[in-house]
Design a protein around this motif. Structure first.
Motif, mmCIF file in Angstrom:
data_model
loop_
_atom_site.group_PDB
_atom_site.id
_atom_site.type_symbol
_atom_site.label_atom_id
_atom_site.label_comp_id
_atom_site.label_asym_id
_atom_site.label_seq_id
_atom_site.Cartn_x
_atom_site.Cartn_y
_atom_site.Cartn_z
ATOM 1 N N ASP A 35 0.826 -1.204 0.000
ATOM 2 C CA ASP A 35 0.000 0.000 0.000
ATOM 3 C C ASP A 35 0.863 1.257 0.000
ATOM 4 O O ASP A 35 1.941 1.302 0.590
ATOM 5 C CB ASP A 35 -0.911 0.018 1.233
ATOM 6 C CG ASP A 35 -1.973 -1.063 1.162
ATOM 7 O OD1 ASP A 35 -2.269 -1.517 0.051
ATOM 8 O OD2 ASP A 35 -2.486 -1.455 2.231
ATOM 9 N N SER A 36 0.349 2.299 -0.642
ATOM 10 C CA SER A 36 1.065 3.571 -0.706
ATOM 11 C C SER A 36 0.984 4.324 0.615
ATOM 12 O O SER A 36 0.061 4.140 1.408
ATOM 13 C CB SER A 36 0.471 4.442 -1.816
ATOM 14 O OG SER A 36 0.492 3.775 -3.050
ATOM 15 N N SER A 42 5.401 10.137 4.916
ATOM 16 C CA SER A 42 4.670 10.248 3.655
ATOM 17 C C SER A 42 3.236 10.720 3.881
ATOM 18 O O SER A 42 2.691 11.494 3.085
ATOM 19 C CB SER A 42 4.688 8.916 2.908
ATOM 20 O OG SER A 42 4.036 7.906 3.647
ATOM 21 N N VAL A 58 -4.395 9.447 -4.718
ATOM 22 C CA VAL A 58 -3.280 8.583 -4.331
ATOM 23 C C VAL A 58 -3.213 7.396 -5.295
ATOM 24 O O VAL A 58 -4.233 6.774 -5.612
ATOM 25 C CB VAL A 58 -3.446 8.090 -2.877
ATOM 26 C CG1 VAL A 58 -2.388 7.039 -2.541
ATOM 27 C CG2 VAL A 58 -3.344 9.267 -1.917
ATOM 28 N N ASN A 61 1.437 1.783 -5.360
ATOM 29 C CA ASN A 61 2.856 1.576 -5.624
ATOM 30 C C ASN A 61 3.019 0.566 -6.755
ATOM 31 O O ASN A 61 2.324 -0.446 -6.794
ATOM 32 C CB ASN A 61 3.567 1.059 -4.373
ATOM 33 C CG ASN A 61 3.714 2.129 -3.312
ATOM 34 O OD1 ASN A 61 3.533 3.306 -3.576
ATOM 35 N ND2 ASN A 61 4.046 1.720 -2.106
ATOM 36 N N ILE A 71 6.643 4.906 -6.418
ATOM 37 C CA ILE A 71 6.392 4.591 -5.017
ATOM 38 C C ILE A 71 5.916 5.856 -4.301
ATOM 39 O O ILE A 71 6.544 6.919 -4.420
ATOM 40 C CB ILE A 71 7.664 4.058 -4.322
ATOM 41 C CG1 ILE A 71 8.203 2.833 -5.083
ATOM 42 C CG2 ILE A 71 7.382 3.718 -2.869
ATOM 43 C CD1 ILE A 71 7.265 1.647 -5.125
ATOM 44 N N ASP A 72 4.825 5.740 -3.549
ATOM 45 C CA ASP A 72 4.246 6.893 -2.837
ATOM 46 C C ASP A 72 4.037 8.067 -3.787
ATOM 47 O O ASP A 72 4.545 9.173 -3.578
ATOM 48 C CB ASP A 72 5.129 7.301 -1.657
ATOM 49 C CG ASP A 72 5.045 6.328 -0.495
ATOM 50 O OD1 ASP A 72 4.199 5.410 -0.552
ATOM 51 O OD2 ASP A 72 5.817 6.471 0.469
ATOM 52 N N THR A 73 3.285 7.820 -4.847
ATOM 53 C CA THR A 73 3.028 8.860 -5.836
ATOM 54 C C THR A 73 1.549 9.229 -5.860
ATOM 55 O O THR A 73 0.690 8.480 -5.386
ATOM 56 C CB THR A 73 3.446 8.419 -7.250
ATOM 57 O OG1 THR A 73 2.726 7.239 -7.618
ATOM 58 C CG2 THR A 73 4.938 8.159 -7.310
ATOM 59 N N THR A 90 5.957 12.047 -7.081
ATOM 60 C CA THR A 90 6.161 11.836 -5.655
ATOM 61 C C THR A 90 5.517 12.990 -4.907
ATOM 62 O O THR A 90 5.406 14.106 -5.433
ATOM 63 C CB THR A 90 7.654 11.770 -5.301
ATOM 64 O OG1 THR A 90 8.287 13.013 -5.650
ATOM 65 C CG2 THR A 90 8.341 10.608 -6.019
#
Length: 220
Positions: A35-36, A42, A58, A61, A71-73, A90
């Motif tokens: 999960d992001s 973050s 959101v 990932n 990742i985490d975008t 990001t």
């Protein structure tokens, strides 16, 4: 009966092999991971974006092959000024880009050009490629959705101020674009513009990677 089963199995194997030859390389198929935005840092970034009144979605990932990944975008939906071609970004990049648009682009346009910016044009964010577009070498920050390339600004009065045509244009146009470059150096880890090399003649490159040993921005 047994012979018939063997023939059916052979046909299935052949069909599978043919479909594999015509399909995409496995490395090109995005693979969803965990999960992001699972860390507190973050999640704080997302909260900061909301505080700036930035609307976003959101994204999951994904490992995209060849070392490229998102990742985490997020996908920015609205940052207060219409912006073209924004893909995955990001969160820190999105937050700094939104602040730059609000606190640098808007006031500089009024100060130097006497008009509002109604649209920022970009060449995009995520792209699985190496630095300078080479076939080998270090991956670009674009490969991590950690970079954005800005090419032009559309004004309310209809003018289009581009890096390619106006970096060395009229005095007010030059002053506007150089102010934006200077301001970006205070917000991003790396800032590259037309005076860096010919490949950046038509855009600003912004990313969040700090390459200087003292932690300061690489600004050219």
């Amino acid at each position: 009966m047994q012979r018939r089963l063997l023939l059916i199995l052979a046909a299935l194997v052949a069909t599978t092999a043919l479909s594999a030859c015509g399909g995409r390389d496995e490395r090109d198929i995005p693979r969803v991971t965990n999960d992001s935005f699972s860390s507190s840092e973050s999640r704080k970034c997302l909260a900061d974006l909301k505080a700036q009144s930035v609307r976003f979605q959101v994204l999951p990932n994904q490992m995209r092959g060849g070392g490229c990944r998102t990742i985490d975008t997020i996908k920015v939906l609205d940052l207060g000024t219409e912006t073209a071609n924004l893909g995955p970004m990001t969160c820190p990049l999105a937050a700094n880009f939104a602040a730059w648009a609000r606190h640098a682009v808007r006031p500089a346009a009024k100060q130097y050009l006497g008009s509002d910016v109604v649209r920022i044009e970009t060449f995009g964010t995520y792209s699985c490629r190496n630095v300078n577009g080479g076939r080998s070498g270090k991956l670009s920050e674009h490969a991590y959705a950690n970079a954005v390339d800005v090419s032009a600004f559309i004004l309310r009065d209809g003018r289009r101020i581009s890096l390619l045509n106006n970096w060395n244009g009229q005095p007010q146009e030059r002053a506007f674009l150089r102010r934006l470059h200077q301001s970006a150096c205070k917000r991003f880890g790396t800032v590259l513009g037309p005076e860096y090399n010919a490949q950046h003649a038509n855009h600003f490159h912004f990313d969040m990677a700090k390459s200087m040993k003292d932690g300061s921005a690489f600004c050219r």
